[in-house]
Design an enzyme around this catalytic site. Sequence first.
Site, PDB file in Angstrom:
ATOM      1  N   HIS A  66       0.836  -1.206   0.000  1.00 48.76           N
ATOM      2  CA  HIS A  66       0.000   0.000   0.000  1.00 48.76           C
ATOM      3  C   HIS A  66       0.869   1.253   0.000  1.00 48.76           C
ATOM      4  O   HIS A  66       0.703   2.144  -0.833  1.00 48.76           O
ATOM      5  CB  HIS A  66      -0.901  -0.035   1.239  1.00 48.76           C
ATOM      6  CG  HIS A  66      -1.807   1.132   1.372  1.00 48.76           C
ATOM      7  ND1 HIS A  66      -3.177   1.027   1.244  1.00 48.76           N
ATOM      8  CD2 HIS A  66      -1.576   2.446   1.635  1.00 48.76           C
ATOM      9  CE1 HIS A  66      -3.728   2.222   1.417  1.00 48.76           C
ATOM     10  NE2 HIS A  66      -2.768   3.096   1.671  1.00 48.76           N
ATOM     11  N   GLU A  67       1.826   1.314   0.929  1.00 43.50           N
ATOM     12  CA  GLU A  67       2.668   2.496   1.045  1.00 43.50           C
ATOM     13  C   GLU A  67       3.634   2.635  -0.126  1.00 43.50           C
ATOM     14  O   GLU A  67       3.923   3.738  -0.584  1.00 43.50           O
ATOM     15  CB  GLU A  67       3.441   2.464   2.367  1.00 43.50           C
ATOM     16  CG  GLU A  67       2.572   2.518   3.599  1.00 43.50           C
ATOM     17  CD  GLU A  67       1.727   3.786   3.655  1.00 43.50           C
ATOM     18  OE1 GLU A  67       2.149   4.809   3.111  1.00 43.50           O
ATOM     19  OE2 GLU A  67       0.629   3.723   4.231  1.00 43.50           O
ATOM     20  N   HIS A  70       2.073   4.377  -3.025  1.00 45.90           N
ATOM     21  CA  HIS A  70       2.091   5.832  -2.862  1.00 45.90           C
ATOM     22  C   HIS A  70       3.453   6.399  -3.257  1.00 45.90           C
ATOM     23  O   HIS A  70       3.550   7.380  -4.001  1.00 45.90           O
ATOM     24  CB  HIS A  70       1.829   6.207  -1.394  1.00 45.90           C
ATOM     25  CG  HIS A  70       0.409   6.064  -0.962  1.00 45.90           C
ATOM     26  ND1 HIS A  70      -0.650   6.599  -1.658  1.00 45.90           N
ATOM     27  CD2 HIS A  70      -0.127   5.464   0.134  1.00 45.90           C
ATOM     28  CE1 HIS A  70      -1.769   6.327  -1.008  1.00 45.90           C
ATOM     29  NE2 HIS A  70      -1.483   5.638   0.068  1.00 45.90           N
ATOM     30  N   ASP A 165      -6.097   8.426   2.973  1.00 45.94           N
ATOM     31  CA  ASP A 165      -6.045   8.659   1.536  1.00 45.94           C
ATOM     32  C   ASP A 165      -7.308   9.340   1.024  1.00 45.94           C
ATOM     33  O   ASP A 165      -7.263  10.157   0.105  1.00 45.94           O
ATOM     34  CB  ASP A 165      -5.838   7.329   0.802  1.00 45.94           C
ATOM     35  CG  ASP A 165      -4.499   6.695   1.145  1.00 45.94           C
ATOM     36  OD1 ASP A 165      -3.537   7.439   1.423  1.00 45.94           O
ATOM     37  OD2 ASP A 165      -4.411   5.451   1.152  1.00 45.94           O
TER      38      ASP A 165
END
Length: 388
Positions: A66-67, A70, A165
Amino acid sequence: MTATVTLGRIAGVRIGLHWSVLGVVAILAGAGFARWPEVVPGYSPVAYAVAAVAGAVLFLVSLLAHELSHALVARGHGVAVDGITLWLLGGVARLRGEASSPGAELRIAGVGPLASVVVAVLFGLLAWVSTLLGITGLVIVVLSFLTLINVVLAIFNLIPAAPLDGGRILRSALWAWRGDRYRAAVWSARAGKGFGFGLIVLGGVWVFTTAGPDGIWWILIGLFIVTVATVEEQQARTSGALAGVRVRDAMTSRPYRVDGSTGVTTFLSELAPVRKHSAFPVVDVSGRPCGLVSVEQAAKVRPERRHVTTLAEVADSLADVPVVGPDEALTDVLPRLDGSAGGRALVVEDGALAGILTSRDVSVISTLRGLDGSAGGRGAGTIFRPAG
């Protein structure tokens, strides 16, 4: 959030763990070990323990995906990435600076939940294939758990409240609608504070009405969201007030510098008491900056070693000190400044030391431009993304 342990790099992005991540592993592994025997009985305690720990570790891998999404998309849009840290309440992608447009902000924010959905689909497919192959029991339970928790992660992060987010997505929409990124950030942060307070109330009601500990988790998450959202609101106000200000407008020009070959004894007895600064730029024999040394660092050298230890040996090198240019926007520099030890950055132009920028310098110019002098925190432009 500073990493306690650095694991390495993925696609050039530094990955680290904060010690508190052990709490996530303990909570998830403990829950799995306690509940899974009721779901799929018949296994040994060791098997349940291994499955529970494996599920917790794979969840951390999901957070990392997930990170990392980004970080990679942000980098593709020209936003520098300091690294990723996994900790108690999820993950943190430390992005240096802000997106250049609402569209870029939307893509950087939206890719995180999308990555969680993709991970959920992958685990779901693995569970389905495992079932077709006749694999049942604990394997299916772990894969199903990972599928569900990644779906929850994606949905939770889409809530329109900073610093989630969804708050970034809300900010990009408001920015595109009103044309003011700073006001959009303030509104998104206020939504985050409202949501955070709601979680705190929900957690409190849960604790007192059910006498169960689960509500404490929501209280912690709510406190975290309120705290970060409050900081982000202040950052947005600071950024709006400092728009157009360059580093050279705030820095201290021609600061006193010390030679790296100077002994610690000389520095502590002759230079520091006279100049009365807490830190000094360090230059090499050619006069070029090579680091930054504080009085505190020098004082930590044992007295019997001070006469044979040079400042170059105890100073932070340029790799550990923010180095900025005099014509950089001050709002872009704040994240690096606030993320550094002591809140200091060296200002370098054409390889030569042009000045030093400190948190105090930022406070002074903030006061002159109508703020309350408290500009600080992590700095405008730092994107702090809790995943989970």
